[in-house]
Design a protein around this motif. Structure first.
Motif, PDB file in Angstrom:
ATOM      1  N   PHE A   2      41.254  36.399  32.044  1.00 28.00           N
ATOM      2  CA  PHE A   2      41.590  35.344  33.011  1.00 28.00           C
ATOM      3  C   PHE A   2      42.539  35.833  34.093  1.00 28.00           C
ATOM      4  O   PHE A   2      42.634  35.236  35.168  1.00 28.00           O
ATOM      5  CB  PHE A   2      42.198  34.129  32.293  1.00 28.00           C
ATOM      6  N   ASP A   3      43.255  36.952  33.829  1.00 30.67           N
ATOM      7  CA  ASP A   3      44.228  37.477  34.794  1.00 30.67           C
ATOM      8  C   ASP A   3      43.547  38.488  35.720  1.00 30.67           C
ATOM      9  O   ASP A   3      42.939  39.463  35.254  1.00 30.67           O
ATOM     10  CB  ASP A   3      45.390  38.137  34.045  1.00 30.67           C
ATOM     11  N   SER A   4      43.661  38.287  37.021  1.00 29.46           N
ATOM     12  CA  SER A   4      42.951  39.141  37.975  1.00 29.46           C
ATOM     13  C   SER A   4      43.452  40.587  37.961  1.00 29.46           C
ATOM     14  O   SER A   4      42.661  41.519  38.149  1.00 29.46           O
ATOM     15  CB  SER A   4      43.070  38.563  39.386  1.00 29.46           C
ATOM     16  N   SER A   5      44.748  40.784  37.740  1.00 33.31           N
ATOM     17  CA  SER A   5      45.282  42.154  37.686  1.00 33.31           C
ATOM     18  C   SER A   5      44.719  42.907  36.491  1.00 33.31           C
ATOM     19  O   SER A   5      44.406  44.101  36.578  1.00 33.31           O
ATOM     20  CB  SER A   5      46.813  42.118  37.615  1.00 33.31           C
ATOM     21  N   VAL A   6      44.587  42.215  35.370  1.00 34.75           N
ATOM     22  CA  VAL A   6      44.009  42.847  34.180  1.00 34.75           C
ATOM     23  C   VAL A   6      42.564  43.248  34.465  1.00 34.75           C
ATOM     24  O   VAL A   6      42.142  44.365  34.137  1.00 34.75           O
ATOM     25  CB  VAL A   6      44.083  41.895  32.964  1.00 34.75           C
ATOM     26  N   ARG A   7      41.794  42.355  35.070  1.00 38.76           N
ATOM     27  CA  ARG A   7      40.389  42.665  35.376  1.00 38.76           C
ATOM     28  C   ARG A   7      40.302  43.862  36.320  1.00 38.76           C
ATOM     29  O   ARG A   7      39.467  44.761  36.135  1.00 38.76           O
ATOM     30  CB  ARG A   7      39.705  41.451  36.015  1.00 38.76           C
ATOM     31  N   LYS A   8      41.157  43.901  37.329  1.00 34.33           N
ATOM     32  CA  LYS A   8      41.124  44.998  38.297  1.00 34.33           C
ATOM     33  C   LYS A   8      41.388  46.347  37.625  1.00 34.33           C
ATOM     34  O   LYS A   8      40.645  47.323  37.831  1.00 34.33           O
ATOM     35  CB  LYS A   8      42.157  44.753  39.393  1.00 34.33           C
ATOM     36  N   PHE A   9      42.439  46.409  36.792  1.00 32.08           N
ATOM     37  CA  PHE A   9      42.791  47.682  36.173  1.00 32.08           C
ATOM     38  C   PHE A   9      41.829  48.066  35.046  1.00 32.08           C
ATOM     39  O   PHE A   9      41.645  49.253  34.764  1.00 32.08           O
ATOM     40  CB  PHE A   9      44.233  47.647  35.661  1.00 32.08           C
ATOM     41  N   ALA A  10      41.186  47.062  34.417  1.00 28.82           N
ATOM     42  CA  ALA A  10      40.165  47.375  33.422  1.00 28.82           C
ATOM     43  C   ALA A  10      38.969  48.045  34.096  1.00 28.82           C
ATOM     44  O   ALA A  10      38.412  49.029  33.572  1.00 28.82           O
ATOM     45  CB  ALA A  10      39.725  46.100  32.701  1.00 28.82           C
ATOM     46  N   GLY A  11      38.589  47.549  35.255  1.00 30.62           N
ATOM     47  CA  GLY A  11      37.508  48.192  36.007  1.00 30.62           C
ATOM     48  C   GLY A  11      37.878  49.607  36.429  1.00 30.62           C
ATOM     49  O   GLY A  11      37.037  50.529  36.369  1.00 30.62           O
ATOM     50  N   PHE A  12      39.124  49.790  36.845  1.00 28.71           N
ATOM     51  CA  PHE A  12      39.616  51.116  37.217  1.00 28.71           C
ATOM     52  C   PHE A  12      39.528  52.075  36.024  1.00 28.71           C
ATOM     53  O   PHE A  12      39.056  53.218  36.141  1.00 28.71           O
ATOM     54  CB  PHE A  12      41.060  50.974  37.704  1.00 28.71           C
ATOM     55  N   ALA A  13      39.946  51.615  34.848  1.00 28.45           N
ATOM     56  CA  ALA A  13      39.936  52.464  33.651  1.00 28.45           C
ATOM     57  C   ALA A  13      38.513  52.811  33.227  1.00 28.45           C
ATOM     58  O   ALA A  13      38.202  53.978  32.929  1.00 28.45           O
ATOM     59  CB  ALA A  13      40.679  51.763  32.513  1.00 28.45           C
ATOM     60  N   LEU A  14      37.638  51.828  33.191  1.00 29.31           N
ATOM     61  CA  LEU A  14      36.267  52.080  32.737  1.00 29.31           C
ATOM     62  C   LEU A  14      35.502  52.952  33.734  1.00 29.31           C
ATOM     63  O   LEU A  14      34.677  53.785  33.333  1.00 29.31           O
ATOM     64  CB  LEU A  14      35.535  50.748  32.527  1.00 29.31           C
TER      65      LEU A  14
END
Length: 445
Positions: free
Chosen positions: A416-428
């Motif tokens: 639900f947190d946009s920062s988490v989604r952004k950095f998860a995409g960066f990591a993957l």
């Protein structure tokens, strides 16, 4: 009565203790006019052996009572009294060592060796009084007091302060910078000042304070307070917009501050790591990469206290109320700074420290933070994985075998947190960038 007591032939220790005890009696029972008379008697007796520290303690104690503070401040602002106070800071009458020190045996800390440690330091009273007076002075007198405080710091030796006196001095230095930053910050960033502050939190003096009885101002609480207050002072140049950070960075290297901060972990509890880890996170952002070299060389990533902090910070079954409390906790702040440190090291230094980080095993221990109830920790952990995979594939084998990291990263894409989604995409994205070894895990196989 006070005049006759301070002039009596009682021993120095008892005279000093007596005047300190009288402060609480005087503050609760005497009217303002009588308090002024008490202060005058005290000032007249400052030169008597053994009276200086105790009488300073008396005045400092009186300043803690609302009913007495105004009268005491007006008295101390008088030019003659203020000049005497500055003179005492410059050259306080000495106390007699056999009376003001206690002979103790520290079997655990020093193999049974005996040592003299100050029970009442010769400068305890004056630093306590200066701490109580400084916020109440007008600008001109405050600046003169600040100047005297910094001159005092340059001259003081640890043996002149008890453990509680050292904590008071650390608070006094911090307050002096806050009162007059334009005057003090240029001095604070110089090698001499940084070295003095770094010495105060080195492992050997901290162990001595830890060994000192809690009821006499020592113990783990005093150690944590001294480290926290000293670190707070060293934060100030980073926060001051006009500070010369290049000079400050060079002073940090010369004073071995990074080494001192890491070594302090030996005598700190997990919740007390927030201050040193927070300062380390700021220091490592400075341009000089030698700070990173010192940090990694000290081996903090396998330190038991740090590992305990990581373990304590993972609460997968916490309730909403517990999460709200955890977000504000020192442990959450500390582990967030640890993850930020590792992320910065991985991002800036390329693959230079990948081996040390991988061998420490810290990433496997931190993996559970991807499922933390605290969004900031989830985001920082995703960013860390992304930076660890940014410059090479050295961490791919760990990600292939760890049972939680890749699955949790995939779940974080729907966070639900946009920062988490952004950095998860960066990591993957980085996890599949250098080769195809992680494709099966990324596909859920």
């Amino acid at each position: 009565m006070l005049r006759s007591l301070v002039g009596s032939e009682m021993c120095i220790r008892d005279r000093g203790m007596l005047v300190a005890v009288l402060a609480h009696v005087a503050a609760g029972m005497l009217p303002a006019t009588t308090l002024t008379t008490v202060c005058q008697i005290g000032m007249d007796s400052f030169t008597r052996p053994g009276c200086t520290s105790g009488l300073c303690m008396l005045l400092a104690s009186l300043l803690q009572h609302d009913s007495a503070a105004d009268s005491i401040v007006q008295f101390l602002r008088q030019p003659s009294c203020f000049e005497l106070l500055l003179q005492i800071m410059k050259d306080p009458p000495p106390l007699s060592s056999p009376v003001t020190q206690v002979h103790v045996t520290m079997a655990d800390q020093q193999g049974g060796s005996a040592a003299w440690i100050a029970r009442e330091g010769s400068h305890d009273g004056i630093v306590s009084l200066a701490l109580a007076v400084l916020p109440r002075l007008k600008s001109a007198q405050a600046e003169r007091m600040v100047r005297s405080i910094w001159e005092l710091q340059d001259r003081l030796h640890p043996s002149q302060l008890s453990p509680s006196g050292q904590v008071v001095l650390a608070s006094l230095i911090y307050d002096s910078v806050c009162v007059s930053p334009a005057m003090t910050v240029p001095s604070l960033i110089q090698p001499k000042a940084v070295s003095i502050l770094a010495q105060a939190i080195r492992l050997r003096p901290l162990k001595k304070i830890l060994a000192w009885p809690t009821e006499m101002g020592g113990g783990s609480g005093a150690v944590a307070s001294l480290v926290r207050q000293t670190v707070s002072t060293l934060y100030l140049p980073v926060m001051h917009s006009t500070a010369d950070l290049e000079t400050f960075s060079a002073s940090i290297s010369q004073g071995h501050l990074v080494t001192s901060l890491v070594a302090a972990m030996d005598v700190l509890s997990p919740e007390s790591l927030a201050a040193p880890l927070g300062l380390l996170a700021r220091i490592l952002l400075l341009p000089d990469e030698s700070h990173m070299d010192q940090f990694i060389a000290c081996g903090p990533l396998t330190h038991p206290t740090l590992l305990a902090l990581v373990e304590h910070a993972q609460h997968p079954s916490a309730t909403i109320e517990q999460v709200a409390a955890m977000e504000l906790s020192l442990e959450t702040t500390a582990v967030g700074d640890l993850v930020a440190i590792l992320s910065h090291v991985a991002r800036v230094a390329g693959t230079r420290y990948y081996g040390a980080v991988l061998e420490s095993g810290i990433i496997s221990r931190l993996g559970g933070l991807l499922a933390s109830k605290i969004p900031d920790l989830r985001a920082k952990m995703c960013n860390l994985i992304g930076n660890l995979c940014k410059h090479g594939n050295q961490f791919y084998p760990l990600l292939a075998t760890h049972d939680r990291i890749i699955p949790e990263l995939c779940l974080r894409l729907r966070d639900f947190d946009s920062s988490v989604r952004k950095f998860a995409g960066f990591a993957l994205g980085n996890a599949g960038f250098h080769d195809s070894s992680l494709y099966p895990r990324l596909e859920g196989r």
